[in-house]
Structures are given as C-alpha cells and as structure tokens.
Design a protein around this motif. Structure first.
Motif, PDB file in Angstrom:
ATOM      1  N   LEU A 314      -1.301 -18.772 -37.468  1.00 55.68           N
ATOM      2  CA  LEU A 314      -1.101 -19.812 -38.481  1.00 55.68           C
ATOM      3  C   LEU A 314       0.088 -19.478 -39.371  1.00 55.68           C
ATOM      4  CD1 LEU A 314      -4.806 -20.516 -39.513  1.00 55.68           C
ATOM      5  CD2 LEU A 314      -3.364 -21.849 -37.954  1.00 55.68           C
ATOM      6  N   LEU A 324      -4.897 -29.378 -36.211  1.00 62.72           N
ATOM      7  CA  LEU A 324      -5.735 -28.547 -35.345  1.00 62.72           C
ATOM      8  C   LEU A 324      -5.514 -28.856 -33.871  1.00 62.72           C
ATOM      9  CD1 LEU A 324      -9.227 -28.281 -37.093  1.00 62.72           C
ATOM     10  CD2 LEU A 324      -7.212 -26.837 -37.324  1.00 62.72           C
ATOM     11  N   TRP A 341     -12.449 -21.707 -33.140  1.00 63.43           N
ATOM     12  CA  TRP A 341     -13.140 -22.491 -34.170  1.00 63.43           C
ATOM     13  C   TRP A 341     -13.903 -21.580 -35.129  1.00 63.43           C
ATOM     14  CZ3 TRP A 341     -12.767 -26.437 -36.910  1.00 63.43           C
ATOM     15  CH2 TRP A 341     -13.856 -26.992 -37.587  1.00 63.43           C
ATOM     16  N   LEU A 344     -11.383 -19.988 -37.481  1.00 60.88           N
ATOM     17  CA  LEU A 344     -10.897 -20.936 -38.487  1.00 60.88           C
ATOM     18  C   LEU A 344     -11.942 -21.148 -39.580  1.00 60.88           C
ATOM     19  CD1 LEU A 344      -9.223 -23.600 -36.161  1.00 60.88           C
ATOM     20  CD2 LEU A 344      -8.046 -22.046 -37.731  1.00 60.88           C
ATOM     21  N   GLN A 345     -13.189 -21.275 -39.182  1.00 56.35           N
ATOM     22  CA  GLN A 345     -14.248 -21.451 -40.177  1.00 56.35           C
ATOM     23  C   GLN A 345     -14.391 -20.218 -41.059  1.00 56.35           C
ATOM     24  OE1 GLN A 345     -17.514 -22.627 -37.466  1.00 56.35           O
ATOM     25  NE2 GLN A 345     -17.629 -24.511 -38.670  1.00 56.35           N
ATOM     26  N   ASP A 348     -11.569 -20.073 -43.510  1.00 52.21           N
ATOM     27  CA  ASP A 348     -11.780 -21.080 -44.548  1.00 52.21           C
ATOM     28  C   ASP A 348     -12.818 -20.596 -45.561  1.00 52.21           C
ATOM     29  OD1 ASP A 348     -11.664 -23.939 -45.602  1.00 52.21           O
ATOM     30  OD2 ASP A 348     -13.763 -23.814 -45.022  1.00 52.21           O
ATOM     31  N   ALA A 353      -7.663 -19.441 -45.520  1.00 56.29           N
ATOM     32  CA  ALA A 353      -7.115 -20.689 -44.999  1.00 56.29           C
ATOM     33  C   ALA A 353      -7.985 -21.818 -45.523  1.00 56.29           C
ATOM     34  CB  ALA A 353      -7.087 -20.686 -43.471  1.00 56.29           C
ATOM     35  N   GLU A 354      -7.493 -23.032 -45.371  1.00 54.36           N
ATOM     36  CA  GLU A 354      -8.264 -24.188 -45.836  1.00 54.36           C
ATOM     37  C   GLU A 354      -8.313 -25.240 -44.740  1.00 54.36           C
ATOM     38  OE1 GLU A 354      -8.345 -27.603 -49.376  1.00 54.36           O
ATOM     39  OE2 GLU A 354      -6.659 -26.185 -49.231  1.00 54.36           O
ATOM     40  N   LEU A 355      -9.505 -25.520 -44.263  1.00 56.72           N
ATOM     41  CA  LEU A 355      -9.700 -26.595 -43.293  1.00 56.72           C
ATOM     42  C   LEU A 355      -9.843 -27.908 -44.039  1.00 56.72           C
ATOM     43  CD1 LEU A 355     -12.256 -24.990 -40.813  1.00 56.72           C
ATOM     44  CD2 LEU A 355      -9.915 -25.669 -40.282  1.00 56.72           C
ATOM     45  N   ARG A 356      -9.096 -28.914 -43.596  1.00 57.84           N
ATOM     46  CA  ARG A 356      -9.144 -30.217 -44.253  1.00 57.84           C
ATOM     47  C   ARG A 356      -9.376 -31.297 -43.208  1.00 57.84           C
ATOM     48  NH1 ARG A 356      -3.367 -29.668 -47.336  1.00 57.84           N
ATOM     49  NH2 ARG A 356      -3.788 -27.730 -48.488  1.00 57.84           N
ATOM     50  N   VAL A 365      -5.311 -27.353 -40.821  1.00 60.93           N
ATOM     51  CA  VAL A 365      -5.604 -26.087 -41.492  1.00 60.93           C
ATOM     52  C   VAL A 365      -4.341 -25.682 -42.249  1.00 60.93           C
ATOM     53  CG1 VAL A 365      -4.967 -24.751 -39.424  1.00 60.93           C
ATOM     54  CG2 VAL A 365      -6.384 -23.715 -41.212  1.00 60.93           C
TER      55      VAL A 365
END
Length: 650
Positions: A314, A324, A341, A344-345, A348, A353-356, A365
């Motif tokens: 990233l 994503l 996945w 990423l979670q 977050d 990181a920030e999942l949006r 992300v």
C-alpha cells in the motif's frame, strides 16, 4: 529430618500456590510488580501545550459516564486526549487513576493499586478475585471519578480473569452514575471489545487545528500560521509528528543565527523544503516507526502474517486512496485472497490503514502519509505501479462517464507511471489512459502535461509505427484541441497524419481516425475548405466499410453538419443534426457524451433558425443530462449553461 531451612519468598503476590520439598529462595514475579512500586498517578508532566482539535469529543466524553474506548493510529494523540480528561476531572476534585496496560505486569499491578486506593486490603486481594472486588467498589462510588487504562493494545491482556467482550475482564461496564472509564488503544475491532464500551475513532488533526498545534510548539519565530498549515498538511495532521516538528523548530530558534548549521531549517517554509527534498527526516529518532512496528507485530501475533507485506505494498502507491479492486492477490507474492482481506482488516483496526466503503462509493484503503513514507520501498512501488497499470489496461474506458468514479480513484496512481525503454506495454497503456481521462473529464491542460512526455518518449522506446506511439501522439493532439491551442494541434496532426499514411496506409483505420482529427484541427483554425475535404474523404471510406450508422460515420456526419452551420446554412445543419441524433440515440444511447454534443449543437441550429422555444427546451434537457453525466463543473456542461442563458428570451 535434616537441618531446617529458612525459606524466603519475595516479590508481589500472584495468588499462586507453590508446593515443594526444599526451597531456599524464591522470587514470585519481578521486583517491579511489588505493590509499593506501582503508580496510578496520571503523567501530568506530559501535559504541556493546549489540546487542539479534540474539544467536541472531549465534551462528549465528559458528559457520558460509562466505558469509552479511544482507538487510532499510534501517535495520533489518544493518550493526550485521555490526559486532558484527567486534568478536567482533577480540577473538579474527582479522583483519577491511571493504569498503564502495555503488558500484563503493569496492568494487573495497576488494577491492584486502584483497588487499594478504594480500600481493599492485602487479604482482600489475596482471595484471588481482585477484578470483581475492584468493580464492586467502583460501582458504589456516587461522585465523579475517572479510570484511564492507557496503551491497551493487546486485548488478550484485558481479558484478565475472564473475558473482555463478555464484561468479565479487567475492564467492565459499571453502574456508577458519574464514573468514566477511558481506554486508549490501537485496536478498534468491535468484535474484540464486545457491545459494552463505546468506541471512538481518534483521527489526525484537520488543517487549522494541526497548524495551531504546530505553532504552539514552534513559537512565533518559525513563521506565519498559513506556513504552519502547509507543514501540518505535509505531516498529515499527526499530533506526535507535529510535536516533533515544533520542538525541532523551537530548539533551532533558541540559538543565535550564527550558531545554527546551514542545514538546520529555522522556519516552517525551510522545514517543509527540507522534508520535501529528503534532507530532513520527520521521524528522525525512529519513534514513529517503532510505534507502528509494534502494531504490525501485534497483527502478526494474531495470525495476520500478510499484514507487513500488504502495508508495504500500500505504501508503494501514490499518496491517495487505493481502490481495493486493483489489489489482485494473484500478483502479490505470498498473499491469498483471504490473507489479503484479513491483513487489510487488521491494518484498519490497528489504525495503520483506513478501509472506506461509505454511501455506495467504491471501496478503498488509505494510508496516513507518514505511514506511507515510513514503509515505502522501490520494490513495493514497482509492484503498485504494475497493479495500477494492469487495472487500467483491463478496463480501458477512461472516456466513459459512468466509469469516472473508478478512474478518478485510479488516476493518482497512474500519474506516477513513467514508462521508459523496456517497460512492459501495460505500463504505457496505464499512463496513456490517465492522460486520456484527464482530457475527457474536462482537464485538458493537465491531460496535455501528462501526455506530452509520453508522446516524446514512445516513438523512441516503442518505435514510430507502434500503436501506442500513435495513441500517445493522438492524445497530445486531442489535448491541444481541447485546450484551445488549435494551431499547435494542426501542426502536430499534419506530421502524425503523414506518418500514419506511411505506416498504416491511406485508408487504414488508424489513418482514418487521424485524418478525422486533422479535420477537427483545420476546422478550429478556420480552414473550412480543408476540414470539409478531410471529413468527406473519411466519411466515404467509413460508410463503405462500416455503414452509415457506425459511430465513426456518425461522428464525421456530425462534424460536416457543423460546417454547414458555419457556412450560414443553419436549416441544413439542423436537418443533418436531427438525422445523426436519431441514429446516435439508437446506437450509443440518449445520454452518451457524443449524443449530448449533437443535441447541444442541434439546439444552437434551432436558435439560429428562429425556433427559440424549441432551442431552449433542448438546451435545458442537455444541461440536465450533462450535469448528471459529466458533472456541473465540466466545460461542456458550462458551455450548455452559457448557451441557454444567451438563448432565453429577454
């Protein structure tokens, strides 16, 4: 029996039964865990400059008894927020206890100390029910109080004698009417906390508040507030980074100018320049990197072994949210779809990181810019560029307004592509698609800036006859035309047309598209005769090979209708526009950009024929559709709005 032995037991009590035949000396726990060496006093000395940008959240916390969790990226100021809440409780005369939770020793020792403050005896604690005893006593307190559990990143430690999510751990819900529990953590996973506490994300500071926080530390000598704001934005509003930068500038400015090194920036502007050039590292002592590494280690301990490589990947992208859908696990080494996945979670939940995925937007992300800087590598950048370019190559529809939400997300990452000799073709495609999207989306000057270096390099790198070389030069001409630089466009297109005729033949598809583009350039320079001749030759071949209703034939007929209009024949132009419009509506759709352009020009012909009422109706319909399809600020939407205003009866 033999000689008697005097056994000695030292260290804090752990409610552990030890049975042995012969013990000469035994230490239970570490000396640091002894009750008289545990403090639950807040670190008042760390409270310095005013807390900026947190007033609203702080007021909500002060007014809401219960258990509240402050979670976010390391360095974002969670502890500072809790310390300010502690200060306000102290000012009201309320008791405050501060428990460090970095490890089990400090956590359990701190909770025991709080229980002692509440009147528990050693015999009470020896019963092995410290947590129950503590919360029973807290429940009975009628006045306001505050318990802070700081740096509780490992939720397993908070389970203590029971289970955190079930309300039987070290942190529990309570019934005290004015009691407040604040827990600071990197981990915002609701599943780990359960339904009992209220979770509050703590994010970076906004521009204005970040500038204030920086200025508080740096002082007046560093420069003006607007300069501080630029530094705050560069540091991503991260309080720890702002504090570090402010202390640095204040330290430099404490010294007389003649005692400062030439490489020591003393102003906001100089600091920003030094950071931008790489001459100064924001995280000079590695504090931030160590904090973030602890989060990654925690993620790995929970089984997310992909967390570190995914974060590095990233960081290889541009400083912008990453769609994503372009993260293809098949092309990321040692990463499975499930592992990706999960990583990423985990990133977050730990604030790295920030999942949006809000309001129907495409899921993305995003990284904090300093996290990105700290983890960016050349290998990660190469992989990120490859993934972005492959996504563009697979889609190849930058001209379609329906695809613009995706392309606007992909664009920043494509603009970092700099294909050279030996670069794979999909990197060229990605870079060219970015330039094409900019021009078609109403930013032709940016499109021109993006495509010009590509148009210059492609013939050398790929060969003059390569399709991508031709595409690059075509995009340059289109951007010139859309930028209003028709003379330059015509000159460039004449050279391109000669090369096309040589490489692809006089009637090849590439040559025909280029001749059509030349006709547009000739038309825009006022050479109607040359434009009509070029359009006529193109239309004859298109109709013969593709048929009269093919989109290429229709585009050429549309432009010939424009020439009729320029020649003073609006009635003839209107008839041709109507025929083209009917065919485009059937083949392209009523709201395709080309269809809307024809309808706009039909309205202009109607107005010149004196059919004002019908012209206004057409302009209004086109304006509504262009606003929805292209956006209110697109240059074509604005052109329709202007023509409608001119045509409305006065």
């Amino acid at each position: 029996m033999g000689d008697s032995v005097r056994n000695v037991v030292s260290g804090g009590r752990q409610e552990t039964l030890i049975q042995a035949g012969h013990i000469e000396h035994l230490v239970v726990g570490d000396a640091r865990t002894a009750p008289d060496e545990v403090t639950v006093a807040p670190p008042w000395g760390d409270r310095g400059t005013p807390l900026r940008g947190r007033e609203e959240l702080l007021e909500r916390l002060m007014a809401a008894p219960g258990v509240h969790v402050l979670y976010g990226l390391g360095g974002v100021g969670k502890t500072s927020l809790a310390l300010e809440a502690a200060h306000r409780h102290r000012e009201r005369g309320a008791p405050v206890w501060w428990v460090a939770a970095q490890d089990g020793t400090r956590l359990s020792g701190g909770m025991r100390a709080v229980a002692r403050h509440l009147g528990a005896t050693d015999d009470d604690l020896a019963a092995g029910v410290t947590a129950d005893l503590l919360w029973q006593r807290l429940d009975r307190l009628g006045g306001p109080w505050l318990l802070v559990v700081d740096n509780a990143d490992d939720l397993g430690l908070l389970d203590g004698p029971g289970r955190l999510a079930s309300g039987t751990g070290w942190v529990r819900p309570h019934s005290a009417p004015h009691g407040l529990v604040l827990v600071t953590t990197r981990d915002g996973d609701p599943a780990g906390w359960g339904p009992l506490p209220v979770l509050h994300p703590v994010g970076p500071l906004a521009r204005t508040e970040g500038a204030q926080a920086l200025h508080d530390r740096a002082g007046e000598s560093a420069g003006r507030p607007e300069e501080a704001a630029r530094v705050a934005v560069r540091l991503g509003g991260l309080p720890l980074a702002l504090d570090t930068a402010g202390r640095y500038l204040a330290s430099v400015n404490e010294r007389p100018p003649f005692l400062r090194g030439a490489d020591e920036p003393a102003s906001y502007a100089a600091y920003l320049a030094a950071v931008g050039s790489g001459d100064l590292t924001v995280d000079g002592d590695g504090t931030l990197a160590r904090i973030w590494d602890m989060s990654l280690t925690l993620a790995e301990a929970r089984g997310h072994t992909c967390a570190r490589p995914v974060l590095r990947l990233l960081a290889g992208f541009a400083d912008a949210p990453v769609p994503l859908r372009i993260l293809d696990p098949a092309r990321i080494p040692e990463v499975t779809p499930a592992g990706l996945w999960g990583a990423l979670q985990a990133l977050d939940r730990l604030g790295l990181a920030e999942l949006r995925d809000r309001d129907g937007e495409q899921p993305v992300v995003a990284l904090h810019p300093l996290v990105r800087d700290a983890h960016r590598t050349d290998a990660a950048r190469a992989l990120a560029e490859d993934l972005a370019a492959r996504a563009a190559d697979a889609d190849r529809r930058p001209e379609d307004p329906a695809r613009w939400p995706f392309w606007s997300l992909l664009l920043p990452h494509l603009l970092e592509l700099e294909p050279e000799d030996g670069s794979p073709e999909h990197l060229w495609v990605g870079a060219l698609c970015a330039a094409d999207h900019l021009t078609r989306a109403g930013a032709p000057e940016r499109g021109l800036a993006a495509v010009r270096p590509l148009a210059a390099r492609a013939p050398r790198a790929l060969g003059a006859a390569h399709r991508l070389s031709h595409w690059a030069r075509t995009l340059e001409v289109s951007a010139l035309l859309d930028s209003g630089r028709a003379a330059e466009a015509r000159t460039a297109c004449e050279a391109l047309l000669r090369d096309c005729e040589e490489h692809f033949g006089p009637d090849g598809p590439v040559t025909l598209r280029t001749r059509h583009l030349y006709a547009v350039a000739a038309q825009q320079t006022g050479d109607v005769a040359a434009a009509r001749d070029a359009y006529g030759k193109v239309l004859e071949v298109y109709v013969r090979l593709l048929g009269p209703t093919d989109r290429h034939s229709l585009a050429t007929r549309h432009n010939l209708a424009m020439l009729h209009h320029l020649d003073g024949d609006p009635a003839g132009a209107r008839a041709e526009y109507e025929a083209v419009l009917a065919a485009e509506t059937r083949t392209l759709g009523a709201e395709h950009p080309s269809t809307l352009t024809t309808r706009h020009n039909l309205a202009t012909a109607l107005a010149d024929c004196g059919e004002t009422e019908r012209a206004v109706a057409e302009y209004e319909a086109v304006l509504e559709a262009r606003t929805r399809v292209l956006g209110a600020g697109h240059r074509e939407t604005e052109a329709t709005r202007l023509m409608l205003a001119r045509t409305l009866p006065r």
